[in-house]
Design a protein around this motif. Structure first.
Motif, PDB file in Angstrom:
ATOM      1  N   HIS A 125      33.923  36.497  37.026  1.00  0.00           N
ATOM      2  CA  HIS A 125      33.499  36.550  36.246  1.00  0.00           C
ATOM      3  C   HIS A 125      34.152  35.491  35.055  1.00  0.00           C
ATOM      4  O   HIS A 125      34.152  35.302  35.568  1.00  0.00           O
ATOM      5  N   ASP A 126      33.173  36.032  33.738  1.00  0.00           N
ATOM      6  CA  ASP A 126      33.264  34.482  32.805  1.00  0.00           C
ATOM      7  C   ASP A 126      34.142  34.891  31.812  1.00  0.00           C
ATOM      8  O   ASP A 126      33.874  35.350  30.705  1.00  0.00           O
ATOM      9  N   ALA A 127      35.551  35.949  32.862  1.00  0.00           N
ATOM     10  CA  ALA A 127      36.564  36.137  31.620  1.00  0.00           C
ATOM     11  C   ALA A 127      37.817  35.016  32.142  1.00  0.00           C
ATOM     12  O   ALA A 127      37.614  34.357  32.924  1.00  0.00           O
ATOM     13  N   ALA A 128      38.733  35.673  31.030  1.00  0.00           N
ATOM     14  CA  ALA A 128      40.053  34.471  31.934  1.00  0.00           C
ATOM     15  C   ALA A 128      40.793  34.583  32.584  1.00  0.00           C
ATOM     16  O   ALA A 128      40.400  33.941  33.380  1.00  0.00           O
ATOM     17  N   ASP A 129      40.908  35.726  33.691  1.00  0.00           N
ATOM     18  CA  ASP A 129      41.651  35.889  35.061  1.00  0.00           C
ATOM     19  C   ASP A 129      41.125  37.220  34.779  1.00  0.00           C
ATOM     20  O   ASP A 129      42.008  38.106  35.630  1.00  0.00           O
ATOM     21  N   PRO A 130      39.279  37.547  35.670  1.00  0.00           N
ATOM     22  CA  PRO A 130      39.221  38.699  36.142  1.00  0.00           C
ATOM     23  C   PRO A 130      39.954  38.767  36.826  1.00  0.00           C
ATOM     24  O   PRO A 130      40.074  38.395  38.322  1.00  0.00           O
ATOM     25  N   GLN A 131      40.687  40.586  37.439  1.00  0.00           N
ATOM     26  CA  GLN A 131      40.578  41.086  39.341  1.00  0.00           C
ATOM     27  C   GLN A 131      40.236  42.345  38.770  1.00  0.00           C
ATOM     28  O   GLN A 131      39.971  43.176  37.646  1.00  0.00           O
ATOM     29  N   PHE A 132      40.301  42.921  39.842  1.00  0.00           N
ATOM     30  CA  PHE A 132      40.009  44.256  39.952  1.00  0.00           C
ATOM     31  C   PHE A 132      40.950  44.976  41.214  1.00  0.00           C
ATOM     32  O   PHE A 132      41.935  43.823  41.361  1.00  0.00           O
ATOM     33  N   TYR A 133      41.699  45.846  41.469  1.00  0.00           N
ATOM     34  CA  TYR A 133      41.745  46.901  42.107  1.00  0.00           C
ATOM     35  C   TYR A 133      41.843  47.694  43.429  1.00  0.00           C
ATOM     36  O   TYR A 133      40.375  48.171  43.239  1.00  0.00           O
ATOM     37  N   ALA A 134      42.732  47.773  44.235  1.00  0.00           N
ATOM     38  CA  ALA A 134      42.105  48.445  45.487  1.00  0.00           C
ATOM     39  C   ALA A 134      43.825  50.011  45.013  1.00  0.00           C
ATOM     40  O   ALA A 134      44.730  49.061  44.778  1.00  0.00           O
ATOM     41  N   PHE A 135      43.536  51.191  45.184  1.00  0.00           N
ATOM     42  CA  PHE A 135      44.672  52.214  44.951  1.00  0.00           C
ATOM     43  C   PHE A 135      44.941  52.830  46.311  1.00  0.00           C
ATOM     44  O   PHE A 135      44.103  53.208  47.263  1.00  0.00           O
ATOM     45  N   HIS A 136      45.755  53.272  46.691  1.00  0.00           N
ATOM     46  CA  HIS A 136      46.206  53.131  47.668  1.00  0.00           C
ATOM     47  C   HIS A 136      47.298  55.025  47.912  1.00  0.00           C
ATOM     48  O   HIS A 136      48.308  54.864  46.752  1.00  0.00           O
ATOM     49  N   HIS A 137      46.859  55.833  48.479  1.00  0.00           N
ATOM     50  CA  HIS A 137      47.723  57.158  48.273  1.00  0.00           C
ATOM     51  C   HIS A 137      47.893  57.710  50.166  1.00  0.00           C
ATOM     52  O   HIS A 137      46.577  57.691  50.144  1.00  0.00           O
ATOM     53  N   HIS A 138      49.007  57.758  50.569  1.00  0.00           N
ATOM     54  CA  HIS A 138      49.118  57.629  51.901  1.00  0.00           C
ATOM     55  C   HIS A 138      47.756  57.270  53.010  1.00  0.00           C
ATOM     56  O   HIS A 138      47.729  55.927  52.640  1.00  0.00           O
ATOM     57  N   THR A 146      33.520  45.626  40.215  1.00  0.00           N
ATOM     58  CA  THR A 146      32.176  44.880  39.341  1.00  0.00           C
ATOM     59  C   THR A 146      31.994  43.857  38.836  1.00  0.00           C
ATOM     60  O   THR A 146      33.403  43.181  39.130  1.00  0.00           O
ATOM     61  N   ASP A 147      31.435  43.465  38.124  1.00  0.00           N
ATOM     62  CA  ASP A 147      31.685  42.064  37.361  1.00  0.00           C
ATOM     63  C   ASP A 147      32.414  41.315  37.980  1.00  0.00           C
ATOM     64  O   ASP A 147      33.156  40.284  37.908  1.00  0.00           O
ATOM     65  N   THR A 148      31.687  40.822  38.755  1.00  0.00           N
ATOM     66  CA  THR A 148      31.542  39.333  39.869  1.00  0.00           C
ATOM     67  C   THR A 148      30.359  38.951  39.687  1.00  0.00           C
ATOM     68  O   THR A 148      28.760  39.972  40.034  1.00  0.00           O
ATOM     69  N   GLY A 149      29.920  37.816  40.362  1.00  0.00           N
ATOM     70  CA  GLY A 149      28.840  36.956  40.631  1.00  0.00           C
ATOM     71  C   GLY A 149      28.239  36.976  41.507  1.00  0.00           C
ATOM     72  O   GLY A 149      27.183  36.334  42.122  1.00  0.00           O
ATOM     73  N   LEU A 190      23.133  35.567  36.053  1.00  0.00           N
ATOM     74  CA  LEU A 190      22.671  35.773  37.247  1.00  0.00           C
ATOM     75  C   LEU A 190      23.227  34.679  37.802  1.00  0.00           C
ATOM     76  O   LEU A 190      22.913  34.240  39.441  1.00  0.00           O
ATOM     77  N   GLY A 191      24.362  34.159  37.691  1.00  0.00           N
ATOM     78  CA  GLY A 191      25.096  32.842  37.792  1.00  0.00           C
ATOM     79  C   GLY A 191      26.086  33.229  39.026  1.00  0.00           C
ATOM     80  O   GLY A 191      26.879  34.596  38.999  1.00  0.00           O
ATOM     81  N   ASP A 192      27.337  32.949  39.327  1.00  0.00           N
ATOM     82  CA  ASP A 192      28.995  33.025  39.604  1.00  0.00           C
ATOM     83  C   ASP A 192      29.432  33.278  39.172  1.00  0.00           C
ATOM     84  O   ASP A 192      29.942  34.366  40.003  1.00  0.00           O
ATOM     85  N   GLU A 193      29.225  33.657  38.118  1.00  0.00           N
ATOM     86  CA  GLU A 193      30.875  34.428  37.124  1.00  0.00           C
ATOM     87  C   GLU A 193      29.819  35.369  36.395  1.00  0.00           C
ATOM     88  O   GLU A 193      30.143  35.082  35.265  1.00  0.00           O
ATOM     89  N   GLY A 194      28.811  35.625  37.044  1.00  0.00           N
ATOM     90  CA  GLY A 194      27.914  36.879  36.329  1.00  0.00           C
ATOM     91  C   GLY A 194      27.966  38.194  36.715  1.00  0.00           C
ATOM     92  O   GLY A 194      28.734  39.016  36.980  1.00  0.00           O
ATOM     93  N   HIS A 195      27.311  38.846  37.172  1.00  0.00           N
ATOM     94  CA  HIS A 195      27.354  39.971  38.016  1.00  0.00           C
ATOM     95  C   HIS A 195      26.151  39.948  39.126  1.00  0.00           C
ATOM     96  O   HIS A 195      25.182  39.402  39.534  1.00  0.00           O
ATOM     97  N   LEU A 196      26.563  40.956  39.380  1.00  0.00           N
ATOM     98  CA  LEU A 196      26.113  41.744  41.458  1.00  0.00           C
ATOM     99  C   LEU A 196      24.649  42.354  40.685  1.00  0.00           C
ATOM    100  O   LEU A 196      24.165  43.229  40.254  1.00  0.00           O
TER     101      LEU A 196
END
Length: 266
Positions: A125-138, A146-149, A190-196
């Motif tokens: 994505h066109d941000a400095a260092d974008p990252q998303f998360y997965a949360f695990h409980h047991h 979101t926010d990825t090309g 529409l680009g590789d650093e845009g949105h799905l």
């Protein structure tokens, strides 16, 4: 019960994004892209209070993910987690957050918080260092994207067979192409650093849905270049074309820019 693992998309869309996650030991937000007052109201609508939230995880520095971060951190003394690139990019956008509340969450890493394990993964994505998360409980997982090309194989592997998934369905390609946006903005989206697009989100979902997957949330819909019924129908049809039993094996759920989804146990 001690196994409670619940999620609500408080708001999702081009105007603002906030997600709430709780376990018996922790209540956390992912992003805070609306005003503090609006987020307080959304929390009240699901019977929860921001006073109980102990952590915020930030994906990137764009305003629709950042607007309320500073005020909530200061008012409720929350710990705020972001990677170094995002912290640098947030400088001047969130006001002063006390140093003792600032935490580094490196890309492609895992941090353990009692009964909640959190993994980060870089996105395009066109941000400095974008990252998303997965949360695990047991033995349960909630994965967000979101926010990825485009979706890398690493990101797919992080999401595969998660119990609940938030997947971007940002735009309908034809609505975007023929809409009022400037061509440069259309190219960015529409680009590789845009949105799905709706189709992109659906095709990526088809690769990661597994036997454990019970809830799919469609997120970050553009209010100018998409419509909830259109996104839902497009994704449903593509998943059905991949022989996935929508509505029987898992629920396909809509999110909204101004109201929370039902607080749901995974």
């Amino acid at each position: 019960m001690t196994d409670d693992f619940k999620v609500s998309m408080l708001a999702s869309g081009s105007a603002g994004n906030v997600t709430y996650i709780e376990t018996p030991e922790h209540k956390v937000l992912v992003d805070a892209g609306l005003s503090g007052k609006k987020i307080e109201s959304l929390m009240q609508s699901i019977g929860r209070s921001l006073a109980d939230v102990d952590k915020m995880f930030i994906t990137h520095e764009h305003t629709d993910h950042l607007k309320g971060v500073g005020v909530l951190a200061r008012k409720y003394k929350m710990e705020v987690y972001a990677n170094e690139g995002t912290w640098a990019a947030m400088d001047g956008k969130v006001g002063v957050i006390p140093e003792e509340q600032k935490r580094i969450f490196a890309p492609n890493s895992t941090q353990l918080f009692g009964d909640l394990d959190v993994e980060s993964y870089q996105v395009s994505h066109d941000a400095a260092d974008p990252q998303f998360y997965a949360f695990h409980h047991h033995n349960k997982t909630f994965a967000m994207l979101t926010d990825t090309g485009y979706v890398s194989e690493r990101v797919s592997s992080m999401m595969r067979n998660a119990d609940a998934i938030l997947m971007e369905a940002n735009h309908d390609v034809e609505m975007l192409r023929y809409g009022s946006y400037a061509w440069s903005l259309k190219q960015r989206i529409l680009g590789d650093e845009g949105h799905l697009s709706n189709e992109d989100g659906a095709e990526n979902l088809a690769q990661v849905i597994g036997g454990r997957t019970k809830q799919i949330y469609l997120g970050h819909l553009s209010q100018e270049n998409n419509q909830i019924p259109l996104a839902h129908l497009t994704v449903e049809q593509i998943l059905q074309a991949h022989d996935l039993n929508v509505g029987h094996d898992f629920a396909l759920l809509d999110t909204h820019p101004d109201r929370a989804t039902v607080l749901t146990q995974l």
